[in-house]
Design a protein around this motif. Sequence first.
Motif, PDB file in Angstrom:
ATOM      1  N   MET A  76       0.834  -1.218   0.000  1.00 36.97           N
ATOM      2  CA  MET A  76       0.000   0.000   0.000  1.00 36.97           C
ATOM      3  C   MET A  76       0.858   1.253   0.000  1.00 36.97           C
ATOM      4  SD  MET A  76      -3.252  -0.640  -0.112  1.00 36.97           S
ATOM      5  CE  MET A  76      -4.376   0.457   0.688  1.00 36.97           C
TER       6      MET A  76
ATOM      7  N   LEU B 112       1.099   3.993  -2.922  1.00 32.64           N
ATOM      8  CA  LEU B 112       0.691   5.380  -2.664  1.00 32.64           C
ATOM      9  C   LEU B 112       1.825   6.360  -2.957  1.00 32.64           C
ATOM     10  CD1 LEU B 112      -1.393   4.892   0.605  1.00 32.64           C
ATOM     11  CD2 LEU B 112      -2.244   5.920  -1.518  1.00 32.64           C
TER      12      LEU B 112
ATOM     13  N   LYS C 217       2.675   6.503  -6.525  1.00 35.41           N
ATOM     14  CA  LYS C 217       1.468   6.891  -7.264  1.00 35.41           C
ATOM     15  C   LYS C 217       1.218   5.979  -8.473  1.00 35.41           C
ATOM     16  CE  LYS C 217       1.250  11.575  -5.626  1.00 35.41           C
ATOM     17  NZ  LYS C 217       1.336  12.991  -5.891  1.00 35.41           N
TER      18      LYS C 217
ATOM     19  N   MET D  26      -8.348   0.357  -3.842  1.00 36.83           N
ATOM     20  CA  MET D  26      -8.258   1.182  -2.629  1.00 36.83           C
ATOM     21  C   MET D  26      -7.281   2.333  -2.827  1.00 36.83           C
ATOM     22  SD  MET D  26      -8.288  -1.937   0.132  1.00 36.83           S
ATOM     23  CE  MET D  26      -7.720  -1.032   1.542  1.00 36.83           C
ATOM     24  N   ILE D  27      -6.131   2.021  -3.455  1.00 40.39           N
ATOM     25  CA  ILE D  27      -5.121   3.069  -3.692  1.00 40.39           C
ATOM     26  C   ILE D  27      -5.668   4.101  -4.690  1.00 40.39           C
ATOM     27  CG2 ILE D  27      -2.787   3.550  -4.565  1.00 40.39           C
ATOM     28  CD1 ILE D  27      -1.985   0.776  -3.514  1.00 40.39           C
TER      29      ILE D  27
ATOM     30  N   ALA E 202      -7.864   6.321  -2.860  1.00 39.68           N
ATOM     31  CA  ALA E 202      -7.102   7.233  -2.015  1.00 39.68           C
ATOM     32  C   ALA E 202      -6.449   8.335  -2.842  1.00 39.68           C
ATOM     33  CB  ALA E 202      -6.044   6.450  -1.240  1.00 39.68           C
ATOM     34  N   LEU E 203      -5.992   7.973  -4.031  1.00 42.99           N
ATOM     35  CA  LEU E 203      -5.317   8.961  -4.903  1.00 42.99           C
ATOM     36  C   LEU E 203      -6.315   9.731  -5.772  1.00 42.99           C
ATOM     37  CD1 LEU E 203      -2.268   6.806  -6.146  1.00 42.99           C
ATOM     38  CD2 LEU E 203      -2.202   8.682  -4.512  1.00 42.99           C
ATOM     39  N   LYS E 204      -7.584   9.369  -5.609  1.00 45.45           N
ATOM     40  CA  LYS E 204      -8.663   9.992  -6.401  1.00 45.45           C
ATOM     41  C   LYS E 204      -8.374   9.872  -7.893  1.00 45.45           C
ATOM     42  CE  LYS E 204     -10.034  12.936  -2.641  1.00 45.45           C
ATOM     43  NZ  LYS E 204      -9.877  14.197  -1.978  1.00 45.45           N
TER      44      LYS E 204
END
Lengths: 221, 284
Positions: A32, A36, A39, A107-108, A111-113
């Motif tokens: 994860m 993240l 990216k 999920m990532i 989170a990173l939209k």
Amino acid sequence: MKNIKKIIILDFLAIQSYLTFKNFAIYFVFAMLYGLISKTPITVLYTLSFAAVLYSSYPYFVGDESGIDALYKIFGIQAKSVVFGRYIFMYLMNLCAILMGIIMFLMINLALKQPVQLEGWISLSAGFLSIFLVSTGISLLQFPLFFKFGYAKGKILTIMPMMLVVILTAIVMGYFGDYLKKMNLEAIDPISIISFVGVVYLIVLVVSIRSSIFFYLKKEL
Amino acid sequence: MNNRIEIKKLTKHYETFFLDDVSFKVPKGYITGFIGPNGSGKTTTIKSILSLIHQYKGTILYNGQDICGENKSYVEDIGIVMDSTFLAKDWTIKNVERAMSVGYSNWDQHQFEDYLKVFEIDQTLKVKELSRGMNTKLMLAIAFSHQAKTLILDEPTSGLDPIIRDEFREILQAYVEDEEHTVLFSTHITQDLEAIADYIVFIQGGKIYFTGSVDDFLNRYVIVKAGLDEADTIEASAIIGSRQYHTRFEAMILREDLPKISDHWIVEKPTIDQIMVFHKRGNN
């Protein structure tokens, strides 16, 4: 089939002590964080596939350490069933890794939209499949050596076929690089590429299984 | 069917050792001791019986059936206690139970739990945390819980203290009270066998030297003792093994060769240990 099912369960039991929450947590957090920070969410799949390759080799490790191969023989399970069981177990591990990887990938992305568009899903699926083929391909190279030499020696010798692939790739690129560039690969029909990759993978799979059976039938415990 | 296991002309070559035309029978319903010094071929023979080794010449019959085929289900009929447990070292007793229930088609979980209690095996421990004696008991509990009709034991008592060895002998004797049960017991600790074995197979250097009842084995040889000055009076060809001290000389000969020595030699019945030792020493 009954014996193959036995092997899958027994192999799972054999490596169960390594499938700890702590180990999963390490892989989860590492994958994860890396996804993240870089990216590039797809890296989680690389990490988890690496874990799947590692875990599917553990039955050989336990075999070396405790002699569970002898136990399987004492159960009256034939060598062929052991080989098929190990391969199916490996595919199941990789399948789980890919599925978990996709969930973490989403999920990532959240989170990173970075929502994935429909067109993106097609190339992503190709990416997931490639990772699956590469990670299972590594196991296909490893397994015959594990069956012949056991885990410790087999692991060292595994480097050899991988080096061979790298060297062959370098030779092909060196001699035919310019020719390949001129070929305009993007123009080649994707079905042809998929068929080519599929045929190569199938050949490797068949050779790997047949070699494993050959080596394991000869192995004395 | 009087023989549970029958081995005919078993020959197996390694670089430094070979089994040479090994033939013997393990009668059904009895304890057969398989004796010989370390490295004499006991484990190789046992591994061949269990199909852990398969590249050999000769024939092995289990219940009259040749084991050399694809179908290895006969092994399920055999309970095994070997030097190594073949169990994953990180397994808990619960894991062991689960693995055995998967592996053996006639596994009896309740019986296993009962044996764990009888043998006082701590169920909270992992396999690697069990002592040598406890590991042996665990393997016995496994063997008894899958209704094994044959027990094959490879050096099960080496490293065990006398109390556990005595307990172990009692367990085996109780096991063969059922006429369907058979034991092949390989060991180099021969006191265990003198107490419980019915038959003996003696192997040395990959060759079988004797196969028959324990009484026949013990009556086959005698140890003769005399002063060193009389050592030359015995025919060298009659001596199987000998030992020389400062003032006396002792030798093992076949009982049938007794008339070849003079009357005033001391004659003693040997123990299994002595027979093995003299065989190994030879006539030097």
